[in-house]
Design a protein around this motif. Structure first.
Motif, PDB file in Angstrom:
ATOM      1  N   MET A   1       0.956  -1.276  -0.212  1.00  0.00           N
ATOM      2  CA  MET A   1       0.126   0.034  -0.029  1.00  0.00           C
ATOM      3  C   MET A   1       0.944   1.424   0.151  1.00  0.00           C
ATOM      4  SD  MET A   1      -3.328   0.841   2.141  1.00  0.00           S
ATOM      5  CE  MET A   1      -2.824  -0.217   3.380  1.00  0.00           C
TER       6      MET A   1
ATOM      7  N   LEU B   1      -2.106   6.526  -6.951  1.00  0.00           N
ATOM      8  CA  LEU B   1      -3.335   6.605  -6.182  1.00  0.00           C
ATOM      9  C   LEU B   1      -3.526   5.278  -5.519  1.00  0.00           C
ATOM     10  CD1 LEU B   1      -6.798   7.307  -6.561  1.00  0.00           C
ATOM     11  CD2 LEU B   1      -6.695   5.233  -8.038  1.00  0.00           C
ATOM     12  N   GLU B   2      -4.181   5.442  -4.306  1.00  0.00           N
ATOM     13  CA  GLU B   2      -4.137   4.131  -3.365  1.00  0.00           C
ATOM     14  C   GLU B   2      -5.710   3.726  -3.763  1.00  0.00           C
ATOM     15  OE1 GLU B   2      -4.045   4.885   0.936  1.00  0.00           O
ATOM     16  OE2 GLU B   2      -6.121   4.793   0.455  1.00  0.00           O
ATOM     17  N   SER B   3      -5.825   2.470  -4.322  1.00  0.00           N
ATOM     18  CA  SER B   3      -7.183   2.016  -4.769  1.00  0.00           C
ATOM     19  C   SER B   3      -7.701   1.017  -3.516  1.00  0.00           C
ATOM     20  CB  SER B   3      -7.164   0.862  -5.666  1.00  0.00           C
ATOM     21  OG  SER B   3      -6.772  -0.396  -5.541  1.00  0.00           O
ATOM     22  N   ALA B   4      -9.059   0.613  -3.654  1.00  0.00           N
ATOM     23  CA  ALA B   4      -9.407  -0.081  -2.687  1.00  0.00           C
ATOM     24  C   ALA B   4      -9.046  -1.556  -2.686  1.00  0.00           C
ATOM     25  CB  ALA B   4     -11.238  -0.240  -2.794  1.00  0.00           C
ATOM     26  N   HIS B   5      -8.950  -2.309  -1.749  1.00  0.00           N
ATOM     27  CA  HIS B   5      -8.519  -3.785  -1.672  1.00  0.00           C
ATOM     28  C   HIS B   5      -9.062  -4.570  -2.994  1.00  0.00           C
ATOM     29  CE1 HIS B   5      -6.279  -6.922   0.002  1.00  0.00           C
ATOM     30  NE2 HIS B   5      -7.045  -7.476   0.367  1.00  0.00           N
TER      31      HIS B   5
ATOM     32  N   ARG C   1      -9.106  -3.676  -6.059  1.00  0.00           N
ATOM     33  CA  ARG C   1      -9.716  -3.196  -7.210  1.00  0.00           C
ATOM     34  C   ARG C   1      -8.595  -2.760  -8.318  1.00  0.00           C
ATOM     35  NH1 ARG C   1     -12.879  -6.439  -5.383  1.00  0.00           N
ATOM     36  NH2 ARG C   1     -13.831  -5.751  -3.600  1.00  0.00           N
TER      37      ARG C   1
ATOM     38  N   VAL D   1      -9.438   0.267 -11.655  1.00  0.00           N
ATOM     39  CA  VAL D   1      -8.957   1.599 -11.603  1.00  0.00           C
ATOM     40  C   VAL D   1      -7.944   1.682 -12.471  1.00  0.00           C
ATOM     41  CG1 VAL D   1      -7.581   3.387  -9.944  1.00  0.00           C
ATOM     42  CG2 VAL D   1      -9.602   1.755  -8.949  1.00  0.00           C
TER      43      VAL D   1
END
Lengths: 245, 179, 351
Positions: A54, A65-69, A71, A75
């Motif tokens: 992360m 960009l940090e994506s949801a777990h 995804r 993205v």
């Protein structure tokens, strides 16, 4: 005096937070070196996952960009479709890509999205404390398989490269490791090739990297590096799994 | 004046297209109009219905509680919708396949053997347009001449080839009621 | 034109260049419309593998600077909540359409208003809000859709358009002449590659609780600005109304039909129709209550918005409620009877 070693431009002057002997630091540096050498710093967009990987955006000096777990691939698809001229890659762990985000990764691969997934496989959920991952080996002890992974009830280790290889949408898939200098050199070459695959419009690329996790494997760093060759690579054979570039 | 009509029948009888044609014609005539189809599972083989509201003023509700007109192309629709028809309302029924006996004495029933008339014309597919012709004669919601003169535009591109047949069908229904 | 098609066309005219969606009834016509129209305009259309993927593709397109949209219906909206929470946390604009159907669970495909809470209370995890717009007619969609995109860009926040199968399937004459080309927004947060500027980072992970708290307060202040500036509603025959119907969207259309009948019978009934469900038009409700009017809340649910009316009135005024959950569309005459019964009962009560 000739300078032989320095911090890549694509890395911020920050200290990695990773545990001693962890492979993430090596992989982060390799990616940064490749971005520098291919002169991609101004074009690169990184999609970071949930998990140990992360915080790569704290180290990369590129847009991120940090994506949801799980995804990341979806993205990255959205970004790449809007900005086809950029280098778009997602950095995902085994829980991220091979469990919660299988659908997103699988379908991005099947659509042949011209993105790159850097897939870090260390066989455990690192950040949450060493639980079983989809890539955990048979009989391997984790906090949620205290007497070893029983494949009869907990399933088998997932070989993502081989699964993706049967999809017509994938172009370049290679499994490498970062447990010794020779392997690291190969890993870097694979990343170069994956990025090149994307930038030349040839399609979807993924580099799976077997990476040591001494903390959760309950081994010393050196034992961990050996374990990759002696045990892990038997289940996850190294080398090019698919290349139709 | 606000006129509400429910078109109903089996899916595949062209019930929605009847309502859509009327709504389109009324819109081109400059009226306020809403078209509300039933949808989803209902339109695939089961019963289908749609509600068309035509008005001189802005339409509040596209849902009709007591429609002035009902068109029923099959028996279940006749049974279901004759009961909601407003007192003094008119129900147009496909009498080829529907028993048109109603227990209500306060509504008017117009029996049109649409399936038979359609078969005489060579295709059952125009039964809905025959019914629409009859309905226009009885309701006068849209001027019949206006409908015929603008049929191309009303039916839209998809049905451009079928203009002649549709015109004949509309006329067949219209004249049936005349007689 | 059907509501679904009008929605799609309005989105394109409002500068939407990316649409991602997964089929679910009753909004498939919108996805199908976009499948045809978006590529014609040079934009991006993807039928995603799931609603979760669709909302995350929207997030990706949004962080890359595009106007992006997705649509779904109730069960699919539950899946999208994860992404909506991230959009709100990352402060990224997006438009999400929810054509609500009967629920919970699989429910049915009939029009319903049972996802009011999900839409107006954030819906996903964390302390956030989304503007919720509830159009009542096909023509109003052409105003609401460009507005949704503008508000999303203005506040850098996801905006929800809440409709139902009836609005989507219904056809009404529609004109797009009111839609202006989209305004240019300063997008100094998007990811384009770190060329001639420092690298950017879009994230919502804030380990430091102090930092996370400050981020939450920052979002909170933004929501306060929305509450101050973005309340929208329509009033109908309110001036002399002794009973005020509160209803939105499809429910308001049916209620309007009932009110017209009630007026013919000389019953003094009017309506407040919230167009923004959040921020909720609380002020006008409270003011109306001060004039002595009673309230009749009608929803196609077992009662959700009625809680907001209660909060808005702060104990003043009397609230009647009539709800039809499960995808039932009541007729205007049914509502006419319900309202007139309550109207006469409350009058008798006063005597």
């Amino acid at each position: 005096m000739k300078q032989v070693y320095s911090r890549p431009r694509s890395l911020k002057p920050a200290h990695f937070h990773y545990c001693p002997g962890c492979g993430h630091g090596i992989i982060g540096r390799l990616i940064a070196e490749v971005i520098d050498e291919m002169d991609l710093r101004e074009k690169a967009i990184c999609v970071a996952p949930a998990g140990c990987g992360m915080l790569v955006y704290n180290y990369f000096d590129i847009d991120a960009l940090e994506s949801a777990h799980g995804r990341g691939a979806a993205v990255a698809t959205g970004i790449k479709r809007v900005r086809p001229e950029n280098l778009v890659f997602s950095y995902q762990g085994d829980g991220d890509l091979a469990a919660i985000g299988t659908a997103e990764g699988f379908h991005a691969a099947n659509r042949g999205e011209p993105i790159t997934i850097i897939f870090v496989n260390n066989g455990v959920y690192g950040m949450t404390g060493g639980q079983m991952a989809p890539t955990t080996l048979s009989e391997q002890v984790t906090t949620t398989t205290p007497s070893g992974r029983n494949t009869k009830v907990a399933g088998h280790p997932v070989r993502i490269c081989e699964v993706f290889a049967v999809l017509d949408g994938t172009t370049y898939l290679e499994r490498v490791a970062v447990n010794k200098p020779a392997a690291i050199v190969k890993a870097k070459k694979a990343i170069v090739k994956a990025f090149r695959t994307q930038l030349t419009g040839k399609g979807f690329s993924l580099v799976e990297i077997l990476s040591p996790c001494p903390t959760n494997w309950k081994m010393s760093p050196i034992e961990s590096c050996r374990w990759i060759d002696d045990v892990m690579a038997k289940q996850f054979p190294l080398g090019v799994v698919k290349d139709v570039t | 004046m606000t006129i509400k009509t429910i078109f109903s029948g089996f899916g595949g009888q062209g019930v929605l297209s009847m309502g859509f044609t009327l709504a389109n014609a009324a819109m081109l005539e400059g009226k306020y109009v809403t078209y509300l189809p039933s949808y989803g599972v209902e339109v695939r083989g089961g019963t289908a219905n749609c509600t068309v509201v035509v008005s001189d003023e802005e339409i509040a509700s596209p849902v009709a509680s007591e429609p002035e007109f009902v068109v029923a192309m099959n028996q279940p629709s006749f049974a279901r919708f004759q009961s909601v028809l407003t007192s003094g309302g008119l129900i147009c029924v496909n009498s080829s396949i529907v028993n048109t006996t109603s227990a209500r004495g306060d509504i008017e029933v117009l029996a049109v053997p649409t399936s038979d008339l359609a078969e005489k014309m060579g295709t059952i597919k125009v039964a809905n347009m025959i019914m629409l012709g009859a309905f226009l004669k009885a309701s006068n919601i849209v001027a019949f001449d206006f409908m015929l003169n603008n049929l191309q535009e009303i039916l839209g591109e998809g049905k451009a080839k079928m203009i002649k047949l549709n015109r004949q069908a509309l006329e067949a229904g219209y004249t049936f009621v005349k007689e | 034109m059907s509501g679904n098609a009008a929605l799609g066309e309005a989105a394109i005219l409002a500068g939407c260049t990316c649409y991602f969606g997964y089929p679910i009834t009753p909004q498939n016509e919108l996805t199908e419309y976009m499948a045809k129209r978006v590529p014609e305009t040079g934009g991006v259309f993807i039928q995603s593998e799931s609603e979760i993927a669709a909302i995350n593709m929207v997030l990706g397109a949004s962080v890359a600077g595009a106007r992006a949209m997705t649509s779904s219906s109730s069960p699919g909206m539950s899946l999208k909540q994860e992404g909506i929470s991230y959009l709100a946390a990352d402060e990224l604009p997006a438009v999400v359409v929810d054509m609500v159907r009967g629920g919970p669970g699989m429910g049915n495909i009939s029009p319903a208003q049972s996802d009011y809470f999900q839409a107006t209370r954030g819906g996903g995890h964390g302390d956030y809000k989304t503007i919720v717009l509830a159009p009542g007619s096909v023509q109003e969609l052409t105003e609401v859709v460009p507005l949704a995109f503008d508000l999303a860009d203005e506040y850098r926040n996801p905006v929800i358009i809440l409709g139902d199968g009836m609005l989507g399937q219904m056809m009404e004459p529609v004109s797009f002449e009111n839609i202006k080309p989209p305004k240019k927004y300063q997008k100094d947060y998007i990811l384009t590659g770190a060329k001639d500027r420092p690298s950017r980072m879009v994230r919502s992970l804030l380990f430091d609780t102090k930092e996370e708290e400050e981020h939450n307060w920052k979002l909170f202040r933004k929501y306060q600005r929305m509450e101050r500036n973005e309340v929208r509603y329509e009033t109908f025959l309110l001036d002399d109304a002794e009973m005020v119907v509160v209803a939105y969207g499809t429910g308001a259309r049916i209620a309007k039909g009932a009110i017209k009948r009630l007026r013919q019978e000389n019953l003094k009934v009017g309506m407040i129709r919230p167009i923004t469900l959040w921020p909720f038009p609380a002020k006008i409700m409270k003011e109306t209550a001060q004039n002595g009017a009673e309230f009749f809340v009608f929803e196609m649910s077992a009662g959700q918005m009625v809680e907001d009316v209660r909060l808005a009135l702060e104990g003043k005024g009397h609230i009647h409620f009539y709800g039809r959950p499960g995808g039932v569309i009541p007729t205007p005459i049914e509502l006419f009877r319900a309202i007139s019964r309550h109207y006469y009962q409350s009058r008798r009560g006063k005597k």
